[in-house]
Motif scaffolding. Structure first.
Motif, short mmCIF file in Angstrom:
data_model
loop_
_atom_site.label_atom_id
_atom_site.label_comp_id
_atom_site.label_asym_id
_atom_site.label_seq_id
_atom_site.Cartn_x
_atom_site.Cartn_y
_atom_site.Cartn_z
N ALA A 31 0.98 -1.28 -0.03
CA ALA A 31 0.06 0.05 -0.04
C ALA A 31 0.78 1.03 0.10
CB ALA A 31 -1.08 -0.08 1.14
N ASP A 32 0.28 2.21 -0.57
CA ASP A 32 0.99 3.67 -0.49
C ASP A 32 0.51 4.47 0.13
OD1 ASP A 32 3.29 3.11 -2.11
OD2 ASP A 32 2.18 3.49 -4.17
N GLU A 33 0.91 5.51 0.78
CA GLU A 33 0.52 6.67 1.47
C GLU A 33 -0.53 7.44 0.65
OE1 GLU A 33 2.63 9.08 3.93
OE2 GLU A 33 3.70 7.39 4.82
N ALA A 34 -1.61 7.61 0.84
CA ALA A 34 -2.66 8.65 0.38
C ALA A 34 -3.63 9.43 1.28
CB ALA A 34 -3.53 7.89 -0.86
N PRO A 35 -3.85 10.69 0.98
CA PRO A 35 -4.66 11.14 2.35
C PRO A 35 -6.16 10.71 2.03
CG PRO A 35 -4.57 12.59 0.04
CD PRO A 35 -3.48 11.63 0.05
N LEU A 36 -7.06 10.74 3.43
CA LEU A 36 -8.48 10.45 3.26
C LEU A 36 -8.92 11.14 2.33
CD1 LEU A 36 -10.69 8.82 4.93
CD2 LEU A 36 -10.92 11.18 6.17
N ARG A 37 -9.89 10.59 1.40
CA ARG A 37 -10.55 11.25 0.36
C ARG A 37 -11.89 10.51 0.04
NH1 ARG A 37 -6.99 7.53 -0.50
NH2 ARG A 37 -7.03 5.97 -2.17
N PHE A 38 -12.94 11.29 -0.51
CA PHE A 38 -14.30 10.89 -0.79
C PHE A 38 -14.59 11.44 -1.88
CE2 PHE A 38 -18.93 11.66 0.35
CZ PHE A 38 -19.38 10.56 -0.06
N VAL A 39 -14.58 10.49 -2.79
CA VAL A 39 -14.81 10.75 -4.38
C VAL A 39 -16.05 9.73 -5.08
CG1 VAL A 39 -13.71 10.91 -6.55
CG2 VAL A 39 -12.34 11.17 -4.72
N VAL A 40 -16.83 10.29 -5.96
CA VAL A 40 -17.77 9.69 -6.56
C VAL A 40 -17.53 9.79 -7.99
CG1 VAL A 40 -20.24 9.13 -7.24
CG2 VAL A 40 -19.63 9.83 -4.78
N MET A 51 -11.94 6.46 1.65
CA MET A 51 -10.75 5.68 2.23
C MET A 51 -9.61 6.60 2.36
SD MET A 51 -9.38 3.09 -0.91
CE MET A 51 -8.00 2.58 0.08
N ARG A 52 -8.35 5.95 2.94
CA ARG A 52 -7.00 6.54 3.16
C ARG A 52 -6.01 5.55 2.87
NH1 ARG A 52 -5.05 10.36 6.40
NH2 ARG A 52 -6.81 10.45 7.79
N ASP A 53 -4.98 5.96 1.93
CA ASP A 53 -4.12 4.90 1.47
C ASP A 53 -4.63 4.20 0.16
OD1 ASP A 53 -2.44 5.43 3.54
OD2 ASP A 53 -3.05 3.86 4.69
N ARG A 54 -3.57 3.79 -0.35
CA ARG A 54 -3.82 3.18 -1.98
C ARG A 54 -3.36 1.94 -2.07
NH1 ARG A 54 -1.98 7.37 -4.17
NH2 ARG A 54 -4.02 8.46 -4.63
N PRO A 55 -4.18 0.82 -2.70
CA PRO A 55 -3.43 -0.47 -2.69
C PRO A 55 -2.22 -0.33 -3.94
CG PRO A 55 -5.42 -0.39 -3.66
CD PRO A 55 -5.42 0.83 -3.30
N VAL A 56 -1.28 -1.48 -3.61
CA VAL A 56 -0.10 -1.32 -4.65
C VAL A 56 -0.39 -3.01 -4.89
CG1 VAL A 56 2.33 -1.71 -4.91
CG2 VAL A 56 1.35 0.21 -3.53
N LEU A 57 -0.91 -2.99 -6.16
CA LEU A 57 -1.08 -4.58 -6.77
C LEU A 57 0.06 -5.45 -7.06
CD1 LEU A 57 -3.62 -2.81 -7.15
CD2 LEU A 57 -4.09 -4.10 -9.38
N PRO A 58 0.01 -6.63 -6.33
CA PRO A 58 0.92 -7.65 -6.53
C PRO A 58 0.99 -7.93 -8.24
CG PRO A 58 -0.72 -8.76 -5.63
CD PRO A 58 -1.16 -7.46 -5.77
N SER A 59 2.20 -8.56 -8.64
CA SER A 59 2.43 -8.68 -9.88
C SER A 59 1.70 -9.90 -10.51
CB SER A 59 4.11 -9.50 -10.07
OG SER A 59 4.22 -10.47 -9.65
N ASP A 60 0.93 -10.82 -9.79
CA ASP A 60 -0.11 -11.70 -10.37
C ASP A 60 -1.57 -10.95 -10.32
OD1 ASP A 60 -0.49 -11.80 -7.63
OD2 ASP A 60 -0.58 -13.92 -7.55
N SER A 61 -1.72 -9.92 -10.36
CA SER A 61 -3.17 -9.18 -10.26
C SER A 61 -3.52 -9.03 -11.65
CB SER A 61 -3.33 -8.29 -9.20
OG SER A 61 -2.27 -7.27 -9.49
N ARG A 62 -4.92 -8.49 -11.94
CA ARG A 62 -5.49 -8.19 -12.93
C ARG A 62 -6.27 -6.97 -12.64
NH1 ARG A 62 -9.39 -11.27 -17.18
NH2 ARG A 62 -9.37 -9.66 -18.87
N VAL A 63 -6.25 -5.84 -13.48
CA VAL A 63 -6.82 -4.65 -13.23
C VAL A 63 -8.30 -5.06 -14.00
CG1 VAL A 63 -7.40 -2.30 -13.69
CG2 VAL A 63 -5.18 -2.95 -12.73
N LEU A 64 -9.43 -4.80 -13.20
CA LEU A 64 -10.70 -5.27 -13.92
C LEU A 64 -11.57 -4.02 -14.15
CD1 LEU A 64 -12.24 -8.03 -11.58
CD2 LEU A 64 -10.55 -8.19 -13.32
#
Length: 233
Positions: free
Chosen positions: A105-114, A139-152
């Motif tokens: 996960a990477d640091e990212a500020p708390l945010r509310f977005v639609v 949410m706060r923070d941002r996921p860092v995807l592992p190499s075997d993941s797929r963006v849907l």
């Protein structure tokens, strides 16, 4: 009948609109509340057929106020993964999933977005992810995807909003079953409030019907991918 462990981080956030879809399929869910008096994170996946990691309001896993039960949650998620059991991460729960699966996960500020999400290919989520659909991210923070993941699906800036790890685990950066009242209650329990919160709540109310319609297809695909309606071995 399958039983899911649903790990809740704050009292106000729950499965939301997803509850009715699970109940209609006779899929049981058991809320685990480690923040409550006497509440503990299960030590292992024993007795469950899947894990759902909910969002955590203002809490993060690498910045801000960290989830108090983060260590036991990472160990529990890793146990589900070792047993090849499905894990669904929502909001910061998606960060817990990626961290346990070899990403981070990477640091990212708390945010509310639609915003409008756009699927990456017609076949993703067993062919049941709508081409476009609203995504409410709180949410706060941002996921860092592992190499075997797929963006849907990606957001308006091209960032991953829905992703798959292995063949049966899914992360949703935005809560697919969010209710405007639920998010409002989460915000009221928080000491940190994102900018333009009132306006964004209005945006969420405006797309609530569209979100509910999209969730119908999303749940079909999710149940297929996780095999939650197949008999246990």
């Amino acid at each position: 009948m399958k039983t899911l462990c649903v790990l809740q981080h704050v009292e106000a956030e729950y499965l939301g609109l997803m509850e009715d879809h699970l109940e209609s399929r006779n899929i049981r869910f058991h809320y685990v509340r480690p923040f409550a008096p006497g509440g503990i994170v299960p030590p292992a996946a024993e007795g469950f057929d899947g894990l759902v990691l909910l969002g955590a309001g203002q809490y993060g896993i690498v910045s801000g106020h960290l989830i108090p039960s983060l260590g036991p949650e990472l160990r529990l998620t890793a146990d589900f993964l070792v047993r090849r059991l499905p894990v669904v991460g929502i909001g910061v729960g998606a960060c817990i999933l990626t961290a346990a699966a070899g990403g981070g996960a990477d640091e990212a500020p708390l945010r509310f977005v639609v915003q409008q999400a756009r699927r990456s290919a017609p076949d993703v989520l067993a062919g049941h992810l709508p081409q476009t659909f609203p995504a409410a991210v709180y949410m706060r923070d941002r996921p860092v995807l592992p190499s075997d993941s797929r963006v849907l699906a990606v957001g308006e800036a091209g960032e991953p909003l829905v992703f798959q790890i292995r063949d049966n685990c899914v992360g949703f950066v935005g809560h697919p079953g969010a209710k405007s009242g639920m998010i409002e209650d989460v915000i009221m329990q928080s000491d940190d409030v994102p900018d333009r919160t009132a306006e964004t709540l209005g945006d969420l109310r405006a797309v609530q019907g569209e979100m509910a319609a999209a969730l119908t297809e999303i749940m079909v695909g999710l149940v297929k991918l996780t095999h939650w309606m197949q008999p246990s071995c």
